[in-house]
Enzyme design. Structure first.
Site, PDB file in Angstrom:
ATOM      1  N   ARG A 102       0.835  -1.198   0.000  1.00 31.80           N
ATOM      2  CA  ARG A 102       0.000   0.000   0.000  1.00 31.80           C
ATOM      3  C   ARG A 102       0.871   1.248   0.000  1.00 31.80           C
ATOM      4  O   ARG A 102       0.990   1.939  -1.001  1.00 31.80           O
ATOM      5  CB  ARG A 102      -0.936  -0.027   1.223  1.00 31.80           C
ATOM      6  CG  ARG A 102      -2.154   0.910   1.137  1.00 31.80           C
ATOM      7  CD  ARG A 102      -1.892   2.341   1.509  1.00 31.80           C
ATOM      8  NE  ARG A 102      -1.302   2.560   2.815  1.00 31.80           N
ATOM      9  CZ  ARG A 102      -1.026   3.753   3.294  1.00 31.80           C
ATOM     10  NH1 ARG A 102      -1.297   4.842   2.586  1.00 31.80           N
ATOM     11  NH2 ARG A 102      -0.450   3.904   4.474  1.00 31.80           N
ATOM     12  N   HIS A 112       7.688   7.889   8.956  1.00 28.72           N
ATOM     13  CA  HIS A 112       8.430   7.917   7.699  1.00 28.72           C
ATOM     14  C   HIS A 112       9.883   8.261   7.966  1.00 28.72           C
ATOM     15  O   HIS A 112      10.233   8.871   8.981  1.00 28.72           O
ATOM     16  CB  HIS A 112       7.774   8.881   6.725  1.00 28.72           C
ATOM     17  CG  HIS A 112       6.589   8.277   6.037  1.00 28.72           C
ATOM     18  ND1 HIS A 112       6.690   7.618   4.838  1.00 28.72           N
ATOM     19  CD2 HIS A 112       5.290   8.184   6.408  1.00 28.72           C
ATOM     20  CE1 HIS A 112       5.485   7.161   4.474  1.00 28.72           C
ATOM     21  NE2 HIS A 112       4.623   7.487   5.426  1.00 28.72           N
ATOM     22  N   CYS A 140       4.161   9.470   0.497  1.00 30.01           N
ATOM     23  CA  CYS A 140       2.902  10.031   0.040  1.00 30.01           C
ATOM     24  C   CYS A 140       3.170  11.050  -1.067  1.00 30.01           C
ATOM     25  O   CYS A 140       3.993  11.951  -0.883  1.00 30.01           O
ATOM     26  CB  CYS A 140       2.176  10.699   1.204  1.00 30.01           C
ATOM     27  SG  CYS A 140       0.685  11.569   0.714  1.00 30.01           S
ATOM     28  N   HIS A 175       3.296   5.166  12.833  1.00 27.83           N
ATOM     29  CA  HIS A 175       3.480   5.164  11.381  1.00 27.83           C
ATOM     30  C   HIS A 175       4.499   6.256  11.092  1.00 27.83           C
ATOM     31  O   HIS A 175       4.157   7.430  10.934  1.00 27.83           O
ATOM     32  CB  HIS A 175       2.154   5.444  10.670  1.00 27.83           C
ATOM     33  CG  HIS A 175       2.245   5.360   9.181  1.00 27.83           C
ATOM     34  ND1 HIS A 175       1.966   4.201   8.484  1.00 27.83           N
ATOM     35  CD2 HIS A 175       2.583   6.281   8.248  1.00 27.83           C
ATOM     36  CE1 HIS A 175       2.124   4.415   7.193  1.00 27.83           C
ATOM     37  NE2 HIS A 175       2.505   5.682   7.019  1.00 27.83           N
TER      38      HIS A 175
END
Length: 374
Positions: A17, A225, A260, A223
């Site tokens: 994903r 990054h 993203c 989560h």
């Protein structure tokens, strides 16, 4: 705060994903299915297979239904998919199973960055706050008995800069109060960092605050990054703040791929490479039940699927060799990444490399290790 007793750690695999959404839209469905099946065979227990979003804006997910129809689910693995609106939820429900049913936990989220949330979902932070009562009411109508509150862009934004711990706490508390008014306790906290503002100290401080002030919260979900290189260390710092009564959920991505398209950093945002996370946890004495060798092979497969080198370190250098997998003492010089793959491909990959030793290398210490394991 340092603790000797570790929390339960749950690894969530986001490569299909978070990773695929920033890679080429031309990757064939069959290649995605091959990678998903390889990940399923590693012992991972939680895999996000993709997202039900508009193919106009995320063309990489245009054929998610075909991926779901083609892969081979493994018993004991929870497969989920992201859905950002009502239509996405409907599409996801059409593929449940093999996707796992909802877990019965209510969820709400507030973004600290009003710019990012508009770029990402065409909603404002004010919209999120306004929607809170309806989200809670709908969850209560479904019969939820506990909730997870979330803050995204938790530590900072490429458009607004760094956020304070007080801002994070206020956004979480606002949601917690809304759930409490409906008689639903908050048992989980989710902290998202799409723009790589995390630092070990800030993450540890936030987790410690939740631990100390909200003892009913037993699950912390990170989560993080890795665009600025701190995500794995930040996850470790969070782990050290929690005890055996807690569960720490850590999102990771095979090879570290991820990012993203709306955050301004693209693929450079990256994520914690799953193989690096599992190796670190193993070194800390935490058994994830994941086969690291199989995970490393999946990382190399992922590089073939996406068509470029990924960012994990353990897939390149190998895990720390245990007593039964020590390197040969007379191996030649190793300089390239290809030659370093001897840990998985055997000595043929360094055949012909120079070996300047004038006599065989011997070691009484090595002999003692080999006697101990024989």
């Amino acid at each position: 705060m340092s603790r000797r007793d570790n929390p339960t750690v749950v690894v969530v695999e986001e490569g299909m994903r978070e990773g695929m959404q920033i890679e080429s839209a031309d990757i064939p469905v069959d290649a995605k299915i091959e990678l998903l099946d390889a990940l399923s065979a590693t012992g991972l227990r939680h895999i996000v297979v993709g997202s039900f979003v508009s193919p106009k804006w995320v063309p990489q997910m245009a054929r998610i239904e075909e991926v779901i129809a083609g892969f081979t689910p493994r018993e004991g693995v929870t497969y989920t998919a992201l859905a950002l609106n009502a239509r996405g939820v409907e599409r996801r429900a059409e593929h449940t199973p093999p996707l796992s049913p909802p877990d019965g936990i209510g969820r709400s989220m507030i973004h600290l960055c009003d710019v990012f949330v508009q770029r990402n979902s065409a909603r404002s932070t004010a919209d999120e706050r306004t929607a809170l009562p309806d989200i809670v009411a709908a969850a209560v109508a479904r019969g939820v008995r506990e909730a997870t509150v979330a803050v995204n862009a938790a530590w900072g934004s490429n458009w607004l800069g760094t956020f304070t711990q007080e801002e994070r706490i206020a956004a979480l508390a606002e949601q917690r109060d809304e759930w409490a008014a409906a008689g639903v306790p908050t048992t989980g906290v989710y902290l998202g960092d799409p723009m790589s503002f995390n630092t070990p100290g800030d993450v540890a401080a936030m987790v410690a605050w939740v631990r100390d002030h909200w003892p009913e919260v037993r699950t912390v979900h990170l989560h993080l990054h890795d665009g600025r290189g701190a995500a794995l260390t930040s996850a470790w710092a969070a782990l050290r703040e929690l005890g055996p009564e807690h569960t720490l959920v850590i999102d990771a991505s095979i090879g570290g791929m991820g990012g993203c398209p709306y955050c301004g950093n693209g693929r450079a945002t990256k994520m914690i490479p799953t193989e690096d996370l599992v190796e670190m946890l193993r070194g800390e004495g935490i058994d994830t039940g994941i086969d690291l060798d199989a995970l490393i092979e999946a990382a190399h497969l992922a590089e073939k699927v996406v068509g470029h080198e990924l960012y994990g370190r353990v897939s390149k250098a190998g895990p720390r060799p245990g007593p039964d997998r020590l390197y040969p003492m007379d191996m030649p010089l190793v300089e390239t990444i290809d030659s370093a793959q001897h840990f998985r491909l055997g000595p043929g990959v360094y055949a012909g490399n120079p070996a300047p030793w004038k006599k065989p290398i011997t070691s009484e210490a090595r002999d003692a290790v080999e006697r101990e394991i024989s």
